[in-house]
Design a protein around this motif. Structure first.
Motif, short mmCIF file in Angstrom:
data_model
loop_
_atom_site.label_atom_id
_atom_site.label_comp_id
_atom_site.label_asym_id
_atom_site.label_seq_id
_atom_site.Cartn_x
_atom_site.Cartn_y
_atom_site.Cartn_z
N ASN A 1 -9.83 -20.11 53.98
CA ASN A 1 -10.71 -20.06 52.80
C ASN A 1 -10.09 -19.29 51.64
O ASN A 1 -10.79 -18.81 50.77
CB ASN A 1 -12.06 -19.43 53.17
CG ASN A 1 -12.83 -20.26 54.18
OD1 ASN A 1 -12.85 -21.48 54.08
ND2 ASN A 1 -13.44 -19.59 55.15
N LYS A 2 -8.76 -19.18 51.63
CA LYS A 2 -8.12 -18.44 50.54
C LYS A 2 -6.81 -19.10 50.15
O LYS A 2 -6.25 -19.93 50.88
CB LYS A 2 -7.89 -16.98 50.94
CG LYS A 2 -6.97 -16.80 52.15
CD LYS A 2 -6.82 -15.31 52.47
CE LYS A 2 -5.87 -15.11 53.66
NZ LYS A 2 -5.68 -13.66 53.95
N ILE A 3 -6.32 -18.72 48.97
CA ILE A 3 -5.05 -19.21 48.46
C ILE A 3 -3.99 -18.14 48.68
O ILE A 3 -4.11 -17.02 48.17
CB ILE A 3 -5.13 -19.55 46.96
CG1 ILE A 3 -6.24 -20.57 46.70
CG2 ILE A 3 -3.80 -20.07 46.45
CD1 ILE A 3 -6.00 -21.92 47.30
N ASN A 4 -2.97 -18.46 49.45
CA ASN A 4 -1.87 -17.52 49.69
C ASN A 4 -0.68 -17.87 48.80
O ASN A 4 -0.44 -19.05 48.50
CB ASN A 4 -1.44 -17.55 51.16
CG ASN A 4 -2.49 -16.97 52.08
OD1 ASN A 4 -3.18 -16.03 51.72
ND2 ASN A 4 -2.62 -17.53 53.27
N THR A 5 0.03 -16.83 48.36
CA THR A 5 1.19 -17.01 47.49
C THR A 5 2.45 -16.60 48.23
O THR A 5 2.53 -15.51 48.79
CB THR A 5 1.05 -16.17 46.21
OG1 THR A 5 -0.13 -16.58 45.50
CG2 THR A 5 2.26 -16.35 45.30
N TYR A 6 3.43 -17.49 48.24
CA TYR A 6 4.73 -17.23 48.86
C TYR A 6 5.81 -17.22 47.78
O TYR A 6 5.76 -18.01 46.84
CB TYR A 6 5.07 -18.31 49.90
CG TYR A 6 4.11 -18.37 51.07
CD1 TYR A 6 4.41 -17.71 52.26
CD2 TYR A 6 2.93 -19.09 51.00
CE1 TYR A 6 3.55 -17.77 53.34
CE2 TYR A 6 2.06 -19.16 52.07
CZ TYR A 6 2.37 -18.49 53.24
OH TYR A 6 1.50 -18.56 54.31
N GLN A 7 6.78 -16.33 47.93
CA GLN A 7 7.91 -16.25 47.02
C GLN A 7 9.15 -16.87 47.68
O GLN A 7 9.43 -16.60 48.85
CB GLN A 7 8.21 -14.79 46.65
CG GLN A 7 7.07 -14.07 45.96
CD GLN A 7 6.92 -14.47 44.51
OE1 GLN A 7 7.82 -15.07 43.92
NE2 GLN A 7 5.79 -14.14 43.90
N VAL A 8 9.84 -17.71 46.94
CA VAL A 8 11.07 -18.34 47.44
C VAL A 8 12.17 -18.14 46.41
O VAL A 8 12.01 -18.50 45.25
CB VAL A 8 10.86 -19.84 47.70
CG1 VAL A 8 12.16 -20.48 48.18
CG2 VAL A 8 9.75 -20.07 48.70
N ASP A 9 13.29 -17.56 46.85
CA ASP A 9 14.42 -17.32 45.96
C ASP A 9 15.46 -18.41 46.20
O ASP A 9 16.09 -18.47 47.26
CB ASP A 9 15.02 -15.94 46.24
CG ASP A 9 16.08 -15.54 45.21
OD1 ASP A 9 16.49 -16.41 44.41
OD2 ASP A 9 16.49 -14.37 45.20
N LEU A 10 15.63 -19.30 45.22
CA LEU A 10 16.57 -20.41 45.37
C LEU A 10 18.02 -19.95 45.37
O LEU A 10 18.92 -20.72 45.71
CB LEU A 10 16.36 -21.44 44.26
CG LEU A 10 15.00 -22.13 44.23
CD1 LEU A 10 14.99 -23.20 43.15
CD2 LEU A 10 14.65 -22.74 45.58
N ARG A 11 18.27 -18.70 45.00
CA ARG A 11 19.63 -18.17 45.04
C ARG A 11 20.02 -17.71 46.44
O ARG A 11 21.19 -17.45 46.72
CB ARG A 11 19.76 -17.01 44.06
CG ARG A 11 19.54 -17.39 42.61
CD ARG A 11 19.32 -16.17 41.74
NE ARG A 11 18.14 -15.43 42.16
CZ ARG A 11 17.65 -14.35 41.54
NH1 ARG A 11 18.27 -13.90 40.46
NH2 ARG A 11 16.58 -13.75 41.99
N SER A 12 19.02 -17.63 47.34
CA SER A 12 19.26 -17.10 48.68
C SER A 12 19.17 -18.20 49.73
O SER A 12 18.28 -19.05 49.70
CB SER A 12 18.23 -16.01 49.01
OG SER A 12 18.32 -15.62 50.36
#
Length: 255
Positions: free
Chosen positions: A190-201
């Motif tokens: 029931n929630k929106i989770n935020t993920y970070q993705v580094d395209l340099r890695s």
């Protein structure tokens, strides 16, 4: 003359600050990962609001007809079929259920495709259909790509499998000013989770969002220089006026 030099120096520093370093734009340059940790498998998990096409087949064609009902529209005056019939689709409601012919309500949200196929086989065989073959696909599998990419928008994914790199490709790649550390917004529970993705890695290949899910939102934030540039463009007229005044002052001071 000293004031002129200061003004030139300020302009030079401003130009340099807007330049993008190579280390900020090259993909896969950091963090080697073990190949054993990179997964090439992806399993769809069904969610509320998924629109499913479920096809049942078997040797007994008559037995499977009730489960492959066509969706049709009838003319109100002649009661005849309008348009071309298409495969019936099933919407998963907000409680996670679908209503399936003869069987009734089935809760399938949170289940993988293989688990739903097993569940349907248990319900159908042998009372309704012997040894059924079941195929399930999501009709409305889509992702949204926003921000500093060349072609932002909403994209339908017919094969239900897409990586974040393929999504970047669909969006026409990041512009030169796009921050390589991007966000993926995903609805979970029931929630929106935020993920970070580094395209340099290279660690992105082991990220939980390397394979995107239906309705994921990929957001590419513009870098500082691009944000400032947008602000400058909105105030171009003001800057021209200020520039004219500065040029006039410089001319007076250098006489």
């Amino acid at each position: 003359m000293q004031k002129v030099k200061k003004i030139v120096l300020i302009l030079f520093v401003t130009i340099l600050s807007s330049c993008v370093s190579k280390k900020d734009i090259v993909y896969f340059q950091n963090d080697q990962v073990e190949q054993a940790k990179v997964s090439n498998s992806y399993k769809t998990v069904f969610k509320p609001d998924d629109l499913l096409q479920i096809t049942i087949s078997a040797l007994d064609i008559e037995a499977v007809k009730p489960f492959n009902l066509p969706a049709v529209t009838y003319a109100t005056t002649t009661n005849s079929i309008m348009g071309t019939p298409k495969q019936q689709e099933y919407l998963i409601d907000n409680q996670g259920y679908i209503s399936f012919p003869l069987i009734g309500k089935l809760k399938i949200a949170g289940l993988k495709r293989s688990e739903v196929i097993t569940l349907l086989k248990e319900k159908l065989d042998p009372d309704y259909v012997k040894n059924p073959t079941i195929n399930i696909r999501i009709s409305n599998f889509k992702i949204t790509i926003l921000g500093d990419v060349n072609n932002p928008g909403k994209y339908n994914i017919p094969n239900e499998r897409i990586t974040i790199l393929e999504a970047v490709g669909l969006g026409g790649d990041l512009s030169i000013s796009g921050i390589r550390n991007i966000q993926v917004k995903r609805e979970e529970g029931n929630k929106i989770n935020t993920y970070q993705v580094d395209l340099r890695s290279n660690k992105l290949f082991t990220s939980p969002v390397y394979y995107l899910q239906q309705n994921d939102v990929v957001y590419v934030q513009p870098n500082k220089a691009r944000s400032q540039s947008a602000s400058y463009n909105q105030n171009t007229g003001l800057f021209i006026s200020i520039g004219s005044v500065l040029i006039s002052l410089i001319s007076i001071l250098t006489r």
